[in-house]
Scaffold this motif. Structure first.
Motif, PDB file in Angstrom:
ATOM      1  N   ASN A 186       0.870  -1.178   0.000  1.00 13.88           N
ATOM      2  CA  ASN A 186       0.000   0.000   0.000  1.00 13.88           C
ATOM      3  C   ASN A 186       0.907   1.229   0.000  1.00 13.88           C
ATOM      4  OD1 ASN A 186      -2.332   1.809   0.181  1.00 13.88           O
ATOM      5  ND2 ASN A 186      -3.440  -0.006   0.861  1.00 13.88           N
ATOM      6  N   THR A 187       0.333   2.415  -0.073  1.00 14.80           N
ATOM      7  CA  THR A 187       1.159   3.610  -0.214  1.00 14.80           C
ATOM      8  C   THR A 187       1.004   4.519   0.997  1.00 14.80           C
ATOM      9  OG1 THR A 187      -0.615   4.545  -1.570  1.00 14.80           O
ATOM     10  CG2 THR A 187       1.237   3.600  -2.710  1.00 14.80           C
ATOM     11  N   PRO A 188       2.061   5.240   1.373  1.00 12.77           N
ATOM     12  CA  PRO A 188       2.097   5.993   2.627  1.00 12.77           C
ATOM     13  C   PRO A 188       0.931   6.944   2.846  1.00 12.77           C
ATOM     14  CG  PRO A 188       4.306   5.819   1.765  1.00 12.77           C
ATOM     15  CD  PRO A 188       3.392   5.228   0.708  1.00 12.77           C
ATOM     16  N   ARG A 189       0.474   7.647   1.812  1.00  7.60           N
ATOM     17  CA  ARG A 189      -0.575   8.632   2.055  1.00  7.60           C
ATOM     18  C   ARG A 189      -1.912   7.971   2.393  1.00  7.60           C
ATOM     19  NH1 ARG A 189      -1.694  11.249  -3.957  1.00  7.60           N
ATOM     20  NH2 ARG A 189      -3.050   9.612  -4.771  1.00  7.60           N
ATOM     21  N   ASN A 190      -2.043   6.673   2.095  1.00  6.29           N
ATOM     22  CA  ASN A 190      -3.301   5.990   2.393  1.00  6.29           C
ATOM     23  C   ASN A 190      -3.430   5.597   3.862  1.00  6.29           C
ATOM     24  OD1 ASN A 190      -4.284   6.183  -0.199  1.00  6.29           O
ATOM     25  ND2 ASN A 190      -3.497   4.193  -0.835  1.00  6.29           N
ATOM     26  N   ASP A 191      -2.338   5.626   4.603  1.00  8.58           N
ATOM     27  CA  ASP A 191      -2.423   5.287   6.031  1.00  8.58           C
ATOM     28  C   ASP A 191      -3.431   6.186   6.740  1.00  8.58           C
ATOM     29  OD1 ASP A 191      -0.562   3.334   5.663  1.00  8.58           O
ATOM     30  OD2 ASP A 191       1.051   4.310   6.778  1.00  8.58           O
ATOM     31  N   LEU A 192      -3.356   7.481   6.472  1.00 11.10           N
ATOM     32  CA  LEU A 192      -4.281   8.429   7.092  1.00 11.10           C
ATOM     33  C   LEU A 192      -5.722   8.127   6.717  1.00 11.10           C
ATOM     34  CD1 LEU A 192      -4.870  11.036   8.678  1.00 11.10           C
ATOM     35  CD2 LEU A 192      -4.434  12.323   6.584  1.00 11.10           C
ATOM     36  N   LEU A 193      -5.939   7.715   5.464  1.00 15.67           N
ATOM     37  CA  LEU A 193      -7.308   7.443   5.008  1.00 15.67           C
ATOM     38  C   LEU A 193      -7.900   6.229   5.722  1.00 15.67           C
ATOM     39  CD1 LEU A 193      -6.853   7.996   1.159  1.00 15.67           C
ATOM     40  CD2 LEU A 193      -7.414   9.661   2.917  1.00 15.67           C
ATOM     41  N   PHE A 194      -7.128   5.170   5.851  1.00 13.45           N
ATOM     42  CA  PHE A 194      -7.641   3.977   6.528  1.00 13.45           C
ATOM     43  C   PHE A 194      -7.866   4.223   8.015  1.00 13.45           C
ATOM     44  CE2 PHE A 194      -5.911   1.689   2.776  1.00 13.45           C
ATOM     45  CZ  PHE A 194      -7.069   1.018   2.421  1.00 13.45           C
ATOM     46  N   HIS A 195      -7.003   5.013   8.639  1.00 12.98           N
ATOM     47  CA  HIS A 195      -7.210   5.348  10.044  1.00 12.98           C
ATOM     48  C   HIS A 195      -8.434   6.242  10.220  1.00 12.98           C
ATOM     49  CE1 HIS A 195      -3.703   3.318  11.437  1.00 12.98           C
ATOM     50  NE2 HIS A 195      -2.846   4.101  10.805  1.00 12.98           N
ATOM     51  N   THR A 196      -8.669   7.129   9.260  1.00 10.21           N
ATOM     52  CA  THR A 196      -9.824   8.029   9.335  1.00 10.21           C
ATOM     53  C   THR A 196     -11.130   7.264   9.174  1.00 10.21           C
ATOM     54  OG1 THR A 196      -8.527   9.872   8.460  1.00 10.21           O
ATOM     55  CG2 THR A 196     -10.922  10.055   8.306  1.00 10.21           C
ATOM     56  N   ARG A 197     -11.138   6.251   8.291  1.00 10.74           N
ATOM     57  CA  ARG A 197     -12.361   5.478   8.087  1.00 10.74           C
ATOM     58  C   ARG A 197     -12.824   4.809   9.376  1.00 10.74           C
ATOM     59  NH1 ARG A 197     -12.600   0.530   3.832  1.00 10.74           N
ATOM     60  NH2 ARG A 197     -11.147  -0.375   5.332  1.00 10.74           N
ATOM     61  N   SER A 198     -11.859   4.344  10.177  1.00 13.74           N
ATOM     62  CA  SER A 198     -12.221   3.636  11.407  1.00 13.74           C
ATOM     63  C   SER A 198     -12.463   4.586  12.582  1.00 13.74           C
ATOM     64  CB  SER A 198     -11.109   2.647  11.779  1.00 13.74           C
ATOM     65  OG  SER A 198      -9.881   3.324  11.997  1.00 13.74           O
ATOM     66  N   ALA A 199     -12.199   5.881  12.357  1.00 13.34           N
ATOM     67  CA  ALA A 199     -12.391   6.855  13.434  1.00 13.34           C
ATOM     68  C   ALA A 199     -13.812   7.394  13.430  1.00 13.34           C
ATOM     69  CB  ALA A 199     -11.391   8.004  13.278  1.00 13.34           C
ATOM     70  N   GLU A 200     -14.166   8.083  14.476  1.00 18.53           N
ATOM     71  CA  GLU A 200     -15.496   8.673  14.584  1.00 18.53           C
ATOM     72  C   GLU A 200     -15.617   9.851  13.620  1.00 18.53           C
ATOM     73  OE1 GLU A 200     -18.349  10.780  17.968  1.00 18.53           O
ATOM     74  OE2 GLU A 200     -16.621   9.548  18.549  1.00 18.53           O
ATOM     75  N   VAL A 201     -16.675   9.859  12.824  1.00 17.54           N
ATOM     76  CA  VAL A 201     -16.866  10.893  11.806  1.00 17.54           C
ATOM     77  C   VAL A 201     -17.555  12.112  12.404  1.00 17.54           C
ATOM     78  CG1 VAL A 201     -17.937  11.440   9.597  1.00 17.54           C
ATOM     79  CG2 VAL A 201     -17.023   9.149   9.996  1.00 17.54           C
ATOM     80  N   GLU A 202     -17.002  13.280  12.123  1.00 16.07           N
ATOM     81  CA  GLU A 202     -17.597  14.524  12.596  1.00 16.07           C
ATOM     82  C   GLU A 202     -18.822  14.848  11.738  1.00 16.07           C
ATOM     83  OE1 GLU A 202     -16.546  19.304  12.894  1.00 16.07           O
ATOM     84  OE2 GLU A 202     -15.041  17.855  12.222  1.00 16.07           O
ATOM     85  N   THR A 203     -19.953  15.053  12.368  1.00 19.70           N
ATOM     86  CA  THR A 203     -21.188  15.316  11.622  1.00 19.70           C
ATOM     87  C   THR A 203     -21.676  16.753  11.751  1.00 19.70           C
ATOM     88  OG1 THR A 203     -22.484  14.533  13.512  1.00 19.70           O
ATOM     89  CG2 THR A 203     -21.945  12.914  11.804  1.00 19.70           C
ATOM     90  N   ALA A 204     -21.266  17.428  12.806  1.00 18.50           N
ATOM     91  CA  ALA A 204     -21.759  18.790  13.044  1.00 18.50           C
ATOM     92  C   ALA A 204     -20.910  19.813  12.284  1.00 18.50           C
ATOM     93  CB  ALA A 204     -21.749  19.086  14.539  1.00 18.50           C
TER      94      ALA A 204
ATOM     95  N   ALA B 238      -4.130  14.049   1.189  1.00 20.49           N
ATOM     96  CA  ALA B 238      -4.828  13.063   2.014  1.00 20.49           C
ATOM     97  C   ALA B 238      -5.755  13.749   3.008  1.00 20.49           C
ATOM     98  CB  ALA B 238      -3.833  12.174   2.746  1.00 20.49           C
ATOM     99  N   GLY B 239      -5.303  14.884   3.558  1.00 20.83           N
ATOM    100  CA  GLY B 239      -6.151  15.642   4.477  1.00 20.83           C
ATOM    101  C   GLY B 239      -7.384  16.183   3.788  1.00 20.83           C
TER     102      GLY B 239
END
Length: 422
Positions: free
Chosen positions: A202-220, A295-296
């Motif tokens: 996999n590629t380095p910039r995708n690490d943030l994306l996979f960690h973000t998917r499993s994190a709590e999503v901000e809705t407000a 990625a951000g």
């Protein structure tokens, strides 16, 4: 030796093929010989530098994320050094990013170059992108992290493109990193490399994306739609929404009704283009931020809009809706060519008119879980590892490769089965 990339890459004349061949077998060979001698002379000096090469005026892509990881998690005697070619970018980064930053064309840069045994980059298909340096094997392991999973044809497989014309001046790499077995094969063919030298990490910039998917999503917060069209070689700047029924006022009204805004991010070679659309809910963000990066921006987007850009393949890691605008697919396939069956690997609504585009946005704004199964199937196909540990794998493989550690073969698929659908 160098070129102004924006103007040159748009339309490479056929004569450049012969100029490239002539230059490669004259000045190119002489310069290579010089660096062979210099590397041999320096072979006994301490080689404790990991070189992260930025040949263009951008601080992003996988080089950036791997460098920041290496600085933060440094646990060996190897020193990560950011090797910056453009003076303006060097001035912007110096003192603003952690670790050591050097200007490539300087005394410090020369010292760092010859103190390195492993170098990384994400761009630079041509040798002249790294002038005046030559990365000579076996003195240096030069590893290309690339800048996205290729959907379109690239390198030696590209149709009617500058890469095909300039084979003699193509930069050769010790290894490349990819995200899956299908990509391993396509990158090996595109770059005329052995499968053993294409690492499924996999590629380095995708690490943030996979960690973000499993994190709590901000809705407000206000919703964000990121529109990232691809670059079209040898053509005029990309036209946004080139439909006969385009109605920007209707788009703005839809965005306001659902409390969304549309952010346009153009390709790096088209950042100079004038803004085509002006609205209070539509903006452009072509900045190469020191903080955040691409990625951000993907993590901040609730919906992605694109055409043939491989950016959506990274975005699959977030499991969020994607709208596709393949308005010139037939012409694009003739001009550039695609690696895969487009309709089979694009899990989202395809809009061929502006009315269909508005309908697609409304659908995903109302129910973002629409097409979730198709997105997950595509994600498993294009991302063998989904644990967010690409940086660690890449650094480990690079250091082991330099030390002569041989991997007896890579698994064809890990962390998710491949799907015959694709």
């Amino acid at each position: 030796m160098g070129y102004k990339t924006i103007s040159w890459a748009k339309n490479v004349p056929q004569r450049m093929k012969w100029i490239g061949i002539l230059r490669h077998f004259t000045f190119g060979y002489l310069l290579r010989l010089v660096f062979v001698v210099l590397e041999a002379t320096c072979r006994h000096r301490k080689k404790n530098v990991l070189l992260f090469v930025l040949p263009y005026e951008e601080y992003d892509e996988n080089t950036r994320y791997l460098y920041e990881y290496a600085v933060k998690h440094r646990d060996t005697d190897l020193e990560p050094v950011l090797f910056v070619y453009h003076e303006a970018l060097y001035a912007r980064l110096r003192g603003r990013v952690a670790g050591r930053v050097v200007a490539a064309r300087s005394k410090d840069g020369m010292s760092a170059f010859f103190a390195s045994r492993i170098a990384f980059t994400s761009r630079g298909a041509m040798v002249n992108a790294f002038y005046p340096y030559v990365f000579v094997a076996p003195y240096k392991r030069f590893i290309n992290l690339w800048h996205g999973i290729p959907l379109k044809r690239i390198g030696f497989l590209a149709r009617n493109s500058w890469e095909s014309l300039m084979r003699a001046e193509a930069q050769r790499y010790s290894a490349m990193t990819v995200c899956s077995a299908p990509e391993q094969f396509t990158m090996a063919l595109s770059n005329n490399m052995s499968l053993d030298d294409i690492w499924i990490t996999n590629t380095p910039r995708n690490d943030l994306l996979f960690h973000t998917r499993s994190a709590e999503v901000e809705t407000a917060r206000r919703g964000v739609i990121l529109y990232a069209p691809t670059y079209r070689d040898g053509q005029a700047d990309t036209v946004l929404f080139p439909f006969a029924d385009t109605d920007i006022d209707a788009l703005a009204e839809l965005l306001r009704a659902h409390d969304f805004r549309l952010v346009v991010r153009r390709h790096v070679l088209e950042k100079h283009a004038a803004s085509q659309i002006v609205s209070d809910v539509i903006s452009y963000d072509d900045r190469d931020d020191v903080q955040g990066g691409l990625a951000g921006k993907l993590c901040a987007a609730d919906i992605l809009v694109t055409d043939y850009s491989s950016i959506y393949l990274d975005y699959l890691a977030l499991d969020r809706p994607i709208v596709f605008l393949p308005y010139d697919k037939q012409a694009y396939e003739v001009k550039r060519g695609l690696m895969y069956d487009y309709d089979a690997v694009t899990p989202g609504i395809k809009a061929h008119t502006f009315a269909e585009f508005l309908t697609a946005l409304r659908t995903y704004m109302t129910d973002p879980r629409t097409d979730a199964t198709a997105r997950r199937d595509a994600s498993r196909f294009f991302h063998a590892q989904q644990d967010g540990n690409a940086c660690q794998r890449v650094l480990t493989r690079a250091i082991e490769a330099y030390a002569g550690v041989r991997h007896a073969g890579q698994p064809i698929a890990t962390a998710g089965a491949q799907h015959d659908t694709y």
